[in-house]
Design a protein around this motif. Structure first.
Motif, short mmCIF file in Angstrom:
data_model
loop_
_atom_site.label_atom_id
_atom_site.label_comp_id
_atom_site.label_asym_id
_atom_site.label_seq_id
_atom_site.Cartn_x
_atom_site.Cartn_y
_atom_site.Cartn_z
N LYS A 190 -28.34 131.59 38.93
CA LYS A 190 -29.03 132.72 38.30
C LYS A 190 -30.54 132.60 38.48
CE LYS A 190 -29.17 135.49 34.10
NZ LYS A 190 -28.73 135.62 32.69
N PHE A 191 -31.05 131.37 38.39
CA PHE A 191 -32.48 131.15 38.58
C PHE A 191 -32.91 131.55 39.99
CE2 PHE A 191 -36.24 128.65 39.62
CZ PHE A 191 -37.02 128.83 38.49
N SER A 211 -18.66 132.50 42.32
CA SER A 211 -18.52 132.80 40.89
C SER A 211 -17.27 133.63 40.61
CB SER A 211 -19.77 133.56 40.40
OG SER A 211 -20.93 132.79 40.61
N ASN A 212 -16.95 134.55 41.50
CA ASN A 212 -15.78 135.40 41.30
C ASN A 212 -14.50 134.57 41.36
OD1 ASN A 212 -14.52 137.86 40.85
ND2 ASN A 212 -14.32 138.31 43.03
N GLU A 213 -14.49 133.57 42.22
CA GLU A 213 -13.33 132.68 42.29
C GLU A 213 -13.30 131.75 41.08
OE1 GLU A 213 -11.07 129.15 42.96
OE2 GLU A 213 -13.27 129.18 42.98
N LYS A 214 -14.50 131.37 40.61
CA LYS A 214 -14.62 130.41 39.51
C LYS A 214 -14.09 130.97 38.20
CE LYS A 214 -16.28 126.29 38.42
NZ LYS A 214 -15.86 125.05 39.11
N LEU A 229 -23.69 136.24 35.28
CA LEU A 229 -24.24 136.11 36.63
C LEU A 229 -23.62 137.14 37.57
CD1 LEU A 229 -25.86 134.70 38.84
CD2 LEU A 229 -24.00 133.02 39.02
N LEU A 230 -22.33 137.34 37.48
CA LEU A 230 -21.66 138.30 38.35
C LEU A 230 -22.15 139.73 38.10
CD1 LEU A 230 -18.09 136.77 38.29
CD2 LEU A 230 -19.45 137.21 40.36
N ARG A 235 -25.36 144.14 40.43
CA ARG A 235 -26.47 145.10 40.44
C ARG A 235 -27.39 144.85 41.63
NH1 ARG A 235 -27.39 144.33 33.98
NH2 ARG A 235 -25.75 145.78 33.27
N LYS A 236 -27.65 143.59 41.93
CA LYS A 236 -28.51 143.26 43.08
C LYS A 236 -27.87 143.74 44.39
CE LYS A 236 -31.89 140.57 41.27
NZ LYS A 236 -33.34 140.68 41.54
#
Length: 589
Positions: A190-191, A211-214, A229-230, A235-236
């Protein structure tokens, strides 16, 4: 830790293999102060001061952060380096340990003498730490350290365009290892996303896929951080985040069920779930959650509330809670004796739970709260802003609760210097005889009651004067607080000795040294004897985990206005709770 000269200090720093940024046991401020006091040469004394200044800086997000700020005067500040940073420049070249080389060079980069070479050296050193050091996924302090190191090197690399791709690639490799925890991985991702100078679709996609798998394998609170975070990544990358908002809402409802949340606590999580379902535009789950929210209100119990609310209903609720506390205290003062009052301060439910001090990650419950405080007349006001749940509980509940007991007890004549000393003599281990006859036939040892009495007597004299005058005289509490804070460490050491816990450690050169205050509290024998909530309270009062009274008093960081009756009230509760033991194993002859 004792050093005889600067060379010993430098040698110790070179040998320091502890990469934790939050472990102060390696070199502490008073170790360097003691060395400075020993040295007679003025130039060497100044070098000690520079090392002390450096020790009292933290570098966070590419900014120098002083450890201590009193009013508008931070300590330390760069003006204290009055040699145009020549000493720091020399140390930055001669030191080899990357932990210290990175800090010397980073400080120089952030100073008026900044040069790109300093930034490059800092980056190289930070990178060396991250690559070669062993971090443990289960160690919170080491994970914090990894995160801080990475944030520093990332921002440096971005600012001077040096090794920035290497650093990101290194972290991507870390994702497939157990070098750091899931929380730390998410925090660093995220940073990067929030601080990278350009939207890198390739990097964002890698973070998104990971992250989606996590989230399919996470059950703990780490799940909410990855969902957050996702949502940011979606959005990004201009993707629809609805799926993750819905899962966020599901997470809150599951959290309520798994943790048996009821009443007000459940309300907060249901409100958060409703917010997420609204973002996901899931009307069915909005309706379901609204029904659950209404049902939870029937289980609300105001006497169990230990937090502040954001809305105006909180004011009425807290006033009702305060009235309940006052009723209990009035009954105690009217019907109990001095012993009952002091025992109430020992075993009464006036302190926060231990888990509130280091509750990581921060509960989403706290996202909806703001600070509400009582004034001297017990009126409630509120102000927005972030909070620490433990500190908030202490300031808004514990302190008022303790103050009410003590002040009403004083007015009733049941709480006084004399009654407290009598209680400590008869009901605590402080009253034991710690004296012995040495080989010369002379009496040696401590009389803890004598040592504690001046502080307590001074406090009661000043508090009774303040009660009569209706004014707060900060100066009158200086000696009482300074004395009792420093005596408390001695009591912890004495307590440890009585338990047979280790109080001295042997250094590599064979000499003995006293174990630090923090380590004394971590000894298993001490932790087995002292209740966890009390032990956490001691850490909050005396260590960097909280208000750090021991450090602030020992280094004279407090100004007159920092001394007050409130701190002394907390110290007296700590004194009573530590003294609440009277039986120990027999000492060996």
């Amino acid at each position: 830790m004792e050093f005889e000269n600067l060379e010993e200090l430098y040698k110790h720093l070179e040998a320091d293999e502890d990469v934790s940024l939050f472990n102060s046991n390696k070199v502490r401020g008073f170790d360097i102060l003691n060395l400075r006091d020993k040295i007679e040469d003025d130039e060497s004394k100044k070098k000690c001061s520079y090392e002390l200044f450096l020790l009292d800086f933290t570098i966070k997000n590419n900014v120098l952060v002083p450890h201590h700020v009193s009013g508008d005067y931070p300590y330390p500040n760069l003006q204290l380096f009055d040699d145009n940073f020549e000493y720091i420049k020399t140390r930055s070249k001669t030191v080899k340990n990357p932990k210290y080389k990175s800090k010397y060079n980073h400080l120089l980069w952030l100073s008026p003498v900044k040069h790109i070479d300093f930034a490059r050296q800092a980056i190289e050193s930070y990178f060396s730490i991250l690559e070669s050091s062993k971090f443990c996924g289960s160690d919170k302090l080491l994970n914090k350290s990894f995160t801080r190191y990475f944030e520093n090197v990332f921002l440096l690399s971005q600012s001077i365009n040096y090794k920035k791709d290497d650093i990101i690639e290194f972290f991507i490799e870390v994702l497939s290892t157990d070098k750091i925890s899931d929380f730390a991985k998410c925090s660093v991702m995220k940073f990067i996303v929030e601080n990278i100078k350009r939207n890198d679709k390739i990097i964002f996609q890698k973070f998104f896929n990971y992250s989606n798998e996590k989230i399919n394998r996470l059950e703990s609170k780490a799940l909410e951080f990855y969902l957050d975070l996702l949502i940011v990544l979606s959005r990004k990358m201009k993707l629809d985040p609805s799926e993750f908002h819905e899962r966020y809402g599901d997470y809150y409802r599951k959290y309520i069920k798994d943790h048996n949340k009821e009443g007000l606590a459940a309300d907060f999580f249901y409100l958060k779930a409703l917010e997420e379902y609204k973002n996901a535009n899931n009307k069915e789950k909005i309706e379901e959650t609204t029904v659950l929210l209404e049902q939870s209100k029937s289980k609300l119990d105001l006497k169990k509330i230990s937090i502040e609310l954001k809305d105006d209903d909180a004011l009425e609720m807290l006033n009702k809670l305060w009235e309940s506390i006052k009723e209990d205290v009035n009954n105690l003062i009217e019907n109990g004796d001095s012993k009952d009052i002091y025992n109430y301060l020992i075993i009464g439910k006036i302190l926060p739970k231990a888990e509130e001090l280091n509750d990581e990650p921060k509960s989403p419950l706290l996202d909806l709260v703001s600070t509400l405080t009582y004034d001297i007349n017990k009126n409630v006001s509120k102000k927005p802003g972030g909070i620490n749940s433990y500190s908030l509980h202490i300031s808004n509940f514990s302190l008022r609760h303790i103050g009410l007991v003590i002040i009403k007890g004083i007015k009733s004549g049941k709480v006084s210097f004399e009654s407290l000393i009598c209680f400590l003599k008869k009901q605590s281990w402080y009253g034991q005889d710690f004296s012995f006859i040495d080989s010369n036939g002379e009496k040696q040892g401590f009389d803890w009651i004598e040592l504690l009495s001046p502080s307590l007597q001074g406090f009661f004299l000043q508090l009774e004067s303040d009660i009569k005058s209706g004014k707060d005289h900060h100066q009158g509490y200086i000696l009482a607080i300074d004395s009792l804070v420093l005596k408390f460490e001695g009591l912890i050491r004495e307590f440890s000795k009585l338990l047979g816990a280790q109080t001295i450690e042997i250094k590599e050169d064979g000499t003995g040294a006293r174990i630090s205050f923090d380590k004394l509290l971590e000894n298993k024998k001490v932790k087995d004897k002292i209740p966890e909530d009390d032990l956490t309270f001691f850490k909050f009062l005396f260590t960097s985990a909280g208000i750090n009274l021991r450090n602030n008093v020992a280094h004279s960081f407090f100004r007159t206005e920092n001394y007050n009756a409130a701190k002394m009230l907390l110290l007296i509760v700590a004194l009573l709770r530590l003294g609440n033991f009277r039986y120990f194993p027999e000492k060996e002859e």
